[in-house]
Design an enzyme around this catalytic site. Structure first.
Site: not given
Ligand code: 1CP
Length: 368
Positions: A48, A52, A61, A97, A176
């Site tokens: 990540r 943000r 964004r 994602d 999910y």
């Molecule tokens: O920089 C990076 O790492 C690239 C971006 C990235 C990655 C690798 C995003 C963008 N998502 C992911 C993978 C992801 N998405 C995972 C596996 C990694 C981890 O364990 O963190 C998971 C579980 C998700 C699901 C997801 N998407 C969540 C978690 C929710 C939960 O169950 O607690 C969330 C909050 C998102 C939204 C998301 N995905 C990515 C971003 C930057 C965001 C935040 C939303 C936004 O900025 O509006």
């Protein structure tokens, strides 16, 4: 650092789509460490790292939904490059994602700010599974375009920066789809796994095929490594993981292994599963911050490790963070290879300047 070379068989065998990683990237610290070769410095990137915590991310964004950003090549390229420019990390991770391929297939879902992925019609029956189409590269033209653009840009950054493609592993994506959104206990998911083996098997096969095609598409377009995120696998006992999950992740990793790029496999709270996650077919096992690398390394055997500084240490004074990072690096030297990372994603309130300092600390740490 152990310098023995891994047999080239798994890393250079090319079948479906040739992985044409150019020499200057093949020789990058990140890919060398992934292959268990000696490195000039410990490579570092942050899960990540885009997102943000970066003001430049929040700016691009503004007014654009998360899924829309993930389907717009110019935004994918810009957001992926932001942390590479700012930190000089050793790898970029493709901005997307884990639910994006489902969206590309027409599954009714959204990524809600502050919540995460939300699925309109949770999957519970064989008919629900059958209604999800198989993924083909034709569903993903914006992914191919974005990866190709990124690889061109990254070739000239910091001497050549490799791109990591990624996908969600079957269990984590199933969570999910079955729960309909984020979950702590994964109770409905595990109930399906325990109580409806046929539905579970069909669902895991379907998602596994989607994950493999998503990764193959990214590698075919130029990604030089992949990470399979099984973030929530730590909810399982080793026996349940081995029976109901590992074979499905193994199929994904096997398909991608044919492309000759290193495969990283990561989950949270997986101290009891690290051996099994390695055996699923990883070249590098990601370790969260709860398991010291000293304990993780014997479990993963002849594989490299990735991790594992506690993501909250960036909120400590810089000297404290730096000392703990040095401990992680020293512990990692006993592994076949070590890629430095946080033990999970960057926390959104993280100060980017602190991550810049952390990158410098890792790069400056002497290895001889
Ligand atoms: O920089 C990076 O790492 C690239 C971006 C990235 C990655 C690798 C995003 C963008 N998502 C992911 C993978 C992801 N998405 C995972 C596996 C990694 C981890 O364990 O963190 C998971 C579980 C998700 C699901 C997801 N998407 C969540 C978690 C929710 C939960 O169950 O607690 C969330 C909050 C998102 C939204 C998301 N995905 C990515 C971003 C930057 C965001 C935040 C939303 C936004 O900025 O509006």
């Amino acid at each position: 650092m152990c310098v023995t070379r891994r047999s080239p068989v798994t890393l250079s065998t090319v079948t479906a789509q040739p992985a044409t990683t150019p020499d200057h990237l093949r020789d990058s610290a990140f890919l060398k460490a992934a292959r268990g070769e000696a490195v000039p410095h410990t490579p570092v990137w942050f899960m990540r790292q885009a997102g943000r915590s970066l003001p430049e991310y929040l700016k691009v964004r503004e007014g654009v939904g998360m899924l829309e950003s993930c389907m717009t090549p110019e935004l994918i390229v810009e957001i992926t490059l932001q942390p590479v420019r700012r930190y000089g990390v050793d790898a970029a991770i493709f901005f997307s994602d884990i639910v994006l391929p489902l969206k590309a297939l027409g599954v009714d879902l959204d990524i809600k700010p502050g919540i995460g992925p939300v699925v309109a019609n949770p999957v519970r029956t064989l008919d629900d599974v059958a209604a999800i189409p198989d993924l083909t590269p034709e569903h993903l033209p914006f992914i191919t375009e974005a990866v190709q653009g990124l690889v061109g840009e990254l070739a000239g950054m910091n001497g050549g920066t490799p791109l990591i493609g990624f996908a969600g592993a079957p269990f984590t994506v199933a969570s999910y789809l079955v729960e309909g959104g984020p979950s702590k206990e994964h109770a409905k998911t595990k109930a399906l796994m325990f109580g409806a083996p046929e539905v579970w098997d069909a669902l895991m096969r379907k998602i596994g095929g989607i994950a493999a095609t998503f990764l193959e598409t990214q590698v075919a377009a130029g990604a030089s490594a992949v990470q399979l995120f099984d973030s929530w696998a730590g909810a399982l006992t080793p026996a349940d993981y081995a029976t109901h999950v590992q074979p499905h992740s193994a199929r994904v990793l096997e398909r991608v292994g044919a492309l000759g790029v290193p495969r990283i496999h990561f989950g949270v709270g997986t101290s009891n599963l690290l051996d099994l996650m390695g055996e699923a077919g990883a070249d590098v096992v990601g370790v969260d911050w709860r398991t010291p690398l000293e304990r993780a390394i014997p479990l993963v055997g002849e594989r490299a490790v990735q991790g594992n500084l506690d993501p909250t240490l960036v909120f400590a004074p810089t000297e404290v963070m730096a000392a703990r990072a040095a401990e992680v690096i020293e512990a990692g030297r006993r592994a076949r290879g070590h890629i430095f990372n946080l033990g999970h994603g960057v926390i959104p309130s993280t100060d980017p300047d602190q991550l810049a300092r952390l990158t410098d600390v890792v790069h400056a740490h002497p290895l001889d």
